[in-house]
Scaffold this motif. Sequence first.
Motif, PDB file in Angstrom:
ATOM      1  N   VAL A 167     -28.973  77.686  62.884  1.00 50.11           N
ATOM      2  CA  VAL A 167     -28.526  77.030  64.114  1.00 50.11           C
ATOM      3  C   VAL A 167     -28.928  77.876  65.318  1.00 50.11           C
ATOM      4  O   VAL A 167     -28.527  79.036  65.430  1.00 50.11           O
ATOM      5  CB  VAL A 167     -26.995  76.822  64.114  1.00 50.11           C
ATOM      6  CG1 VAL A 167     -26.578  76.039  65.362  1.00 50.11           C
ATOM      7  CG2 VAL A 167     -26.552  76.094  62.860  1.00 50.11           C
ATOM      8  N   LEU A 168     -29.730  77.275  66.197  1.00 49.71           N
ATOM      9  CA  LEU A 168     -30.200  77.968  67.396  1.00 49.71           C
ATOM     10  C   LEU A 168     -29.555  77.375  68.642  1.00 49.71           C
ATOM     11  O   LEU A 168     -29.176  76.203  68.662  1.00 49.71           O
ATOM     12  CB  LEU A 168     -31.720  77.850  67.511  1.00 49.71           C
ATOM     13  CG  LEU A 168     -32.552  78.292  66.294  1.00 49.71           C
ATOM     14  CD1 LEU A 168     -34.030  78.043  66.562  1.00 49.71           C
ATOM     15  CD2 LEU A 168     -32.314  79.760  65.979  1.00 49.71           C
ATOM     16  N   LYS A 169     -29.455  78.194  69.676  1.00 51.05           N
ATOM     17  CA  LYS A 169     -28.960  77.695  70.955  1.00 51.05           C
ATOM     18  C   LYS A 169     -29.946  76.675  71.520  1.00 51.05           C
ATOM     19  O   LYS A 169     -29.570  75.603  71.961  1.00 51.05           O
ATOM     20  CB  LYS A 169     -28.790  78.862  71.934  1.00 51.05           C
ATOM     21  CG  LYS A 169     -28.363  78.462  73.336  1.00 51.05           C
ATOM     22  CD  LYS A 169     -26.967  77.891  73.371  1.00 51.05           C
ATOM     23  CE  LYS A 169     -26.520  77.628  74.804  1.00 51.05           C
ATOM     24  NZ  LYS A 169     -25.192  76.989  74.858  1.00 51.05           N
ATOM     25  N   GLU A 170     -31.228  77.026  71.455  1.00 53.37           N
ATOM     26  CA  GLU A 170     -32.294  76.122  71.864  1.00 53.37           C
ATOM     27  C   GLU A 170     -33.471  76.285  70.921  1.00 53.37           C
ATOM     28  O   GLU A 170     -33.846  77.412  70.587  1.00 53.37           O
ATOM     29  CB  GLU A 170     -32.738  76.407  73.304  1.00 53.37           C
ATOM     30  CG  GLU A 170     -31.697  76.079  74.356  1.00 53.37           C
ATOM     31  CD  GLU A 170     -32.208  76.327  75.762  1.00 53.37           C
ATOM     32  OE1 GLU A 170     -33.378  76.741  75.898  1.00 53.37           O
ATOM     33  OE2 GLU A 170     -31.450  76.115  76.713  1.00 53.37           O
ATOM     34  N   LEU A 171     -34.066  75.191  70.487  1.00 54.27           N
ATOM     35  CA  LEU A 171     -35.204  75.252  69.581  1.00 54.27           C
ATOM     36  C   LEU A 171     -36.435  75.742  70.327  1.00 54.27           C
ATOM     37  O   LEU A 171     -36.610  75.478  71.517  1.00 54.27           O
ATOM     38  CB  LEU A 171     -35.488  73.876  68.979  1.00 54.27           C
ATOM     39  CG  LEU A 171     -34.396  73.264  68.096  1.00 54.27           C
ATOM     40  CD1 LEU A 171     -34.839  71.897  67.603  1.00 54.27           C
ATOM     41  CD2 LEU A 171     -34.083  74.164  66.915  1.00 54.27           C
ATOM     42  N   ASN A 172     -37.294  76.471  69.597  1.00 52.00           N
ATOM     43  CA  ASN A 172     -38.583  76.866  70.170  1.00 52.00           C
ATOM     44  C   ASN A 172     -39.642  76.774  69.089  1.00 52.00           C
ATOM     45  O   ASN A 172     -39.348  76.868  67.880  1.00 52.00           O
ATOM     46  CB  ASN A 172     -38.529  78.268  70.778  1.00 52.00           C
ATOM     47  CG  ASN A 172     -38.281  79.348  69.743  1.00 52.00           C
ATOM     48  OD1 ASN A 172     -39.202  79.791  69.063  1.00 52.00           O
ATOM     49  ND2 ASN A 172     -37.019  79.764  69.605  1.00 52.00           N
ATOM     50  N   ALA A 173     -40.881  76.603  69.490  1.00 55.42           N
ATOM     51  CA  ALA A 173     -41.977  76.309  68.567  1.00 55.42           C
ATOM     52  C   ALA A 173     -42.214  77.421  67.553  1.00 55.42           C
ATOM     53  O   ALA A 173     -42.444  77.159  66.376  1.00 55.42           O
ATOM     54  CB  ALA A 173     -43.258  76.042  69.354  1.00 55.42           C
ATOM     55  N   SER A 174     -42.161  78.672  67.982  1.00 55.84           N
ATOM     56  CA  SER A 174     -42.478  79.781  67.071  1.00 55.84           C
ATOM     57  C   SER A 174     -41.436  79.928  65.962  1.00 55.84           C
ATOM     58  O   SER A 174     -41.781  80.185  64.803  1.00 55.84           O
ATOM     59  CB  SER A 174     -42.596  81.100  67.856  1.00 55.84           C
ATOM     60  OG  SER A 174     -41.379  81.418  68.501  1.00 55.84           O
TER      61      SER A 174
END
Length: 205
Positions: free
Chosen positions: A153-160
């Motif tokens: 679970v991430l605060k905001e998704l990012n591509a890497s």
Amino acid sequence: MSKVTILNDKFQNSGEMDLPASFAEVNSHNLYLYVKSYLAGIRSNTAHTKSRHFVSGGGKKPWRQKGRGGARAGSTRTPVWVGGAVAFGPKSDRNYTQKVNKKQKRLALEFALNEKAANGKLFALESLQIASGKTKDAAAVLKNTNVRDALIVLKELNASTLLAFRNLKNCYVVDASEVNAYLVAVYGSVIAEKAALETIISKEG
């Protein structure tokens, strides 16, 4: 009151975070109802059988009504004939949706999080971003937390970070807004960014 294990950048225990006491008071039946509703909602519903009105053929009466000593028959496409219709079979227009209200969804999530925390399967990290985008770095997160499968679970998704985790079959990456009780329950562990977990805990409804 269940506690969440907080890990530092070296995956060492650096403290604990308390879940709200109300989480422990939630009835497990809420989770059952939500999971049942979730699975019903993703059901493909492709099974479809034909009634006698939609089976081709059978227009001619197979034999005369009387005089041959056998049972009468009007069509070769009735359910009692091989190659005929299906009686009371499934139809693809059936709606399997089961309603669960907003409050019950929240209670289900609270119960699922509390169960993971109570069993030592809920971890919080300051950061879960993997800038390299390499799968080996993502696998190291599981290895260092000593878990086999996990919901990330991430605060905001990012591509890497998505790139790093996508080849790991035993992981699934979501942001805080996508977390639900089914995902928390179905994975063995939950590894979350501390900020993401705080957002989930503090969110109402």
